[in-house]
Design a protein around this motif. Structure first.
Motif, PDB file in Angstrom:
ATOM      1  N   GLN A  13      28.570  30.409  31.345  1.00 35.68           N
ATOM      2  CA  GLN A  13      27.531  30.344  30.321  1.00 35.68           C
ATOM      3  C   GLN A  13      28.172  30.398  28.936  1.00 35.68           C
ATOM      4  N   SER A  14      29.233  31.192  28.811  1.00 35.82           N
ATOM      5  CA  SER A  14      30.095  31.166  27.628  1.00 35.82           C
ATOM      6  C   SER A  14      31.514  30.924  28.113  1.00 35.82           C
ATOM      7  N   PRO A  15      32.375  30.348  27.294  1.00 35.86           N
ATOM      8  CA  PRO A  15      33.700  29.903  27.773  1.00 35.86           C
ATOM      9  C   PRO A  15      34.711  31.044  27.881  1.00 35.86           C
ATOM     10  N   GLN A  16      34.405  32.031  28.727  1.00 35.13           N
ATOM     11  CA  GLN A  16      35.343  33.124  28.940  1.00 35.13           C
ATOM     12  C   GLN A  16      35.111  33.738  30.312  1.00 35.13           C
ATOM     13  N   LEU A  17      36.165  34.314  30.857  1.00 35.16           N
ATOM     14  CA  LEU A  17      36.103  34.973  32.162  1.00 35.16           C
ATOM     15  C   LEU A  17      36.905  36.266  32.083  1.00 35.16           C
ATOM     16  N   GLN A  18      36.439  37.280  32.795  1.00 33.95           N
ATOM     17  CA  GLN A  18      37.156  38.547  32.884  1.00 33.95           C
ATOM     18  C   GLN A  18      37.941  38.573  34.189  1.00 33.95           C
ATOM     19  N   VAL A  19      39.180  39.064  34.141  1.00 34.68           N
ATOM     20  CA  VAL A  19      40.082  39.003  35.288  1.00 34.68           C
ATOM     21  C   VAL A  19      40.310  40.394  35.863  1.00 34.68           C
ATOM     22  N   HIS A  20      40.164  40.500  37.191  1.00 36.63           N
ATOM     23  CA  HIS A  20      40.506  41.721  37.911  1.00 36.63           C
ATOM     24  C   HIS A  20      41.302  41.331  39.151  1.00 36.63           C
ATOM     25  N   VAL A  21      42.205  42.192  39.574  1.00 33.68           N
ATOM     26  CA  VAL A  21      42.942  42.010  40.829  1.00 33.68           C
ATOM     27  C   VAL A  21      42.148  42.667  41.947  1.00 33.68           C
ATOM     28  N   GLY A  22      42.122  42.017  43.116  1.00 33.66           N
ATOM     29  CA  GLY A  22      41.398  42.594  44.239  1.00 33.66           C
ATOM     30  C   GLY A  22      41.910  42.072  45.566  1.00 33.66           C
ATOM     31  N   GLY A  23      41.026  42.130  46.551  1.00 32.64           N
ATOM     32  CA  GLY A  23      41.365  41.805  47.930  1.00 32.64           C
ATOM     33  C   GLY A  23      40.977  42.973  48.812  1.00 32.64           C
ATOM     34  N   ALA A  24      40.286  42.711  49.907  1.00 37.75           N
ATOM     35  CA  ALA A  24      39.702  43.785  50.722  1.00 37.75           C
ATOM     36  C   ALA A  24      40.721  44.839  51.128  1.00 37.75           C
ATOM     37  N   GLU A  25      41.867  44.402  51.629  1.00 36.18           N
ATOM     38  CA  GLU A  25      42.861  45.358  52.132  1.00 36.18           C
ATOM     39  C   GLU A  25      43.570  46.077  50.980  1.00 36.18           C
ATOM     40  N   GLY A  39      53.511  28.122  46.197  1.00 31.57           N
ATOM     41  CA  GLY A  39      52.149  28.509  46.565  1.00 31.57           C
ATOM     42  C   GLY A  39      51.247  28.639  45.356  1.00 31.57           C
ATOM     43  N   ARG A  40      49.983  28.936  45.625  1.00 31.24           N
ATOM     44  CA  ARG A  40      49.015  29.189  44.574  1.00 31.24           C
ATOM     45  C   ARG A  40      48.325  30.520  44.855  1.00 31.24           C
ATOM     46  N   MET A  41      47.735  31.089  43.844  1.00 34.43           N
ATOM     47  CA  MET A  41      47.050  32.371  43.958  1.00 34.43           C
ATOM     48  C   MET A  41      45.628  32.151  44.473  1.00 34.43           C
ATOM     49  N   GLY A  42      45.202  32.973  45.417  1.00 34.02           N
ATOM     50  CA  GLY A  42      43.818  32.946  45.845  1.00 34.02           C
ATOM     51  C   GLY A  42      42.914  33.469  44.740  1.00 34.02           C
ATOM     52  N   LEU A  43      41.792  32.792  44.512  1.00 34.30           N
ATOM     53  CA  LEU A  43      40.860  33.152  43.450  1.00 34.30           C
ATOM     54  C   LEU A  43      39.450  33.296  44.005  1.00 34.30           C
ATOM     55  N   PHE A  79      47.612  44.887  55.282  1.00 29.40           N
ATOM     56  CA  PHE A  79      47.991  43.472  55.364  1.00 29.40           C
ATOM     57  C   PHE A  79      46.793  42.608  54.989  1.00 29.40           C
ATOM     58  N   GLY A  80      46.969  41.775  53.968  1.00 26.94           N
ATOM     59  CA  GLY A  80      45.879  40.899  53.567  1.00 26.94           C
ATOM     60  C   GLY A  80      46.213  40.168  52.281  1.00 26.94           C
ATOM     61  N   GLU A  81      45.277  39.355  51.829  1.00 27.30           N
ATOM     62  CA  GLU A  81      45.500  38.525  50.652  1.00 27.30           C
ATOM     63  C   GLU A  81      45.174  39.279  49.367  1.00 27.30           C
ATOM     64  N   LEU A  82      46.052  39.132  48.392  1.00 27.38           N
ATOM     65  CA  LEU A  82      45.782  39.600  47.035  1.00 27.38           C
ATOM     66  C   LEU A  82      45.068  38.482  46.276  1.00 27.38           C
ATOM     67  N   LEU A  83      44.024  38.850  45.563  1.00 30.69           N
ATOM     68  CA  LEU A  83      43.193  37.868  44.875  1.00 30.69           C
ATOM     69  C   LEU A  83      43.076  38.194  43.397  1.00 30.69           C
ATOM     70  N   LEU A  84      42.784  37.159  42.619  1.00 26.19           N
ATOM     71  CA  LEU A  84      42.318  37.349  41.261  1.00 26.19           C
ATOM     72  C   LEU A  84      40.824  37.055  41.232  1.00 26.19           C
ATOM     73  N   ARG A  85      40.077  37.974  40.664  1.00 31.62           N
ATOM     74  CA  ARG A  85      38.644  37.784  40.467  1.00 31.62           C
ATOM     75  C   ARG A  85      38.401  37.350  39.029  1.00 31.62           C
ATOM     76  N   LEU A  86      37.715  36.217  38.865  1.00 32.83           N
ATOM     77  CA  LEU A  86      37.367  35.701  37.554  1.00 32.83           C
ATOM     78  C   LEU A  86      35.861  35.820  37.407  1.00 32.83           C
ATOM     79  N   GLY A  87      35.421  36.732  36.558  1.00 30.80           N
ATOM     80  CA  GLY A  87      34.010  37.048  36.471  1.00 30.80           C
ATOM     81  C   GLY A  87      33.407  36.691  35.135  1.00 30.80           C
ATOM     82  N   ALA A  88      32.156  36.219  35.175  1.00 29.94           N
ATOM     83  CA  ALA A  88      31.421  35.998  33.935  1.00 29.94           C
ATOM     84  C   ALA A  88      31.210  37.342  33.242  1.00 29.94           C
ATOM     85  N   PRO A  89      31.365  37.409  31.931  1.00 29.99           N
ATOM     86  CA  PRO A  89      31.206  38.692  31.235  1.00 29.99           C
ATOM     87  C   PRO A  89      29.769  39.191  31.285  1.00 29.99           C
TER      88      PRO A  89
END
Length: 341
Positions: A26-38, A87-91, A9-19
């Motif tokens: 620093q550059s106009p792009q982000l890498q996306v991964h799904v995560g969340g501790a649980e 709702g909105r997605m946790g980021l 039980f917990g929140e699903l998150l999207l991680r937006l990371g600098a490449p």
């Protein structure tokens, strides 16, 4: 092997990371991964061969659908994840460090679909039907009073149903400070429901309001575990890692597993060099420990498996640790780095 059902039980998150090792934007792009501790724990346990279900709330849009699709791709049952229209997605945003520059995380989770959920949204007797374990973490109650109440309701329902509770302390001061939550009281109540906790001496200091001033880190963990077993009569196990960060890319990692009846297992330290991604390493360790317990490993094998799983996660980009039991066992049994053919 006890192929029990584990509910997370917990929140699903999207991680937006600098490449790469760039600064954020620093550059106009982000890498996306799904995560969340649980969810990270759930994915690992599923890849180890267990029956895993996720309970959460996501927005009913493309972001929520992507997160659910990623969980299903790793074998996690998502039928108990609520999809809501408004709702909105946790980021969270990640800047990966380099050399002596530490990594940084910026949360954007306020008023997410999960953060706005309540205890009344979850029929726990039904959700826990057939479950053997419920896995929770301290990240969820840190999001706000409603989620704190929902997390405690889940733990109490599991205890009442005879379902064992796994709880990762995951103390996040910035999240608690945002709403002025009483972290000590809420985490104390959750620890009181747990069969196993993933926590080091600093977590226990927060919860019990006492300091452990022994000379070494391991001695502090031993003292904190004794205090936790005295304070929480249901608690059977405490597990934690010990990390020394020599640089962003070179860590020394050890682990302890301590039992109420005096069992004490310590894994030999691992040198982690050339680290790719440390996010989710603690969750991979927790999943490894739970797998050892479910599989009937002895304490020594369990803590060694947990540490090897956590160590492997540092070699894999993203939050998830999509390795098999065989991968971890191979890591435990050999330190050769030639190609396996």
């Amino acid at each position: 092997m006890e192929m029990g059902r584990i509910v997370c039980f917990g929140e699903l998150l999207l991680r937006l990371g600098a490449p790469g090792r760039e600064l954020l934007l620093q550059s106009p792009q982000l890498q996306v991964h799904v995560g969340g501790a649980e969810a990270n724990v759930g994915v690992s346990l599923s890849r180890f061969g267990h029956d895993v279900a996720m309970v959460s709330t996501v927005p009913g849009n493309a972001l929520g659908a992507h997160a659910l699709g990623e969980l299903r791709r790793h074998g996690v049952d998502t039928r108990a994840v609520r999809e809501v229209a408004d709702g909105r997605m946790g980021l969270y945003f990640l800047t990966t460090g380099a050399v002596q520059r530490a990594s940084e995380v910026v949360y954007d989770r306020a008023d997410s679909a999960f953060a706005r959920s309540t205890a009344a949204d979850h029929d726990w007797p039904a959700l826990l039907q057939g479950a053997d374990w419920l896995h929770l973490s301290g990240v969820s109650p840190a999001l706000g009073p409603q989620v704190a109440e929902a997390t405690l309701a889940a733990a109490c329902a599991a205890r009442a149903s005879g379902v064992r509770v796994s709880f990762d302390g995951n103390f996040r001061p910035t999240l608690w400070q945002r709403w002025g939550g009483d972290a000590q009281a809420i985490l104390h109540a959750l620890f009181d429901q747990a069969d196993i906790v993933f926590a080091d001496y600093r977590d226990i200091e927060v919860i019990l309001g006492q300091r452990f001033t022994q000379a070494g880190t391991v001695e502090r963990v031993d003292a904190a575990a004794a205090a936790a077993f005295a304070a929480f009569p249901r608690l059977q196990w405490l597990a934690c890692t010990q990390r020394q960060a020599l640089s962003v890319d070179h860590h020394v990692l050890g682990a302890l597993l301590l039992g109420r009846e005096g069992v004490r297992a310590q894994a030999p330290v691992r040198q982690l060099t050339g680290i790719i991604d440390r996010i989710g390493g603690g969750d991979a360790f927790a999943a490894g420990i739970l797998h050892g317990i479910l599989s009937g490993f002895d304490a020594d094998a369990t803590v060694r498996f947990g540490l090897a799983a956590g160590g492997l996660k540092h070699s894999i980009p993203g939050d998830f640790n999509p390795v098999s039991e065989a991968d971890v066992l191979a890591q435990m049994g050999e330190e050769r780095f030639d190609v396996r053919r």
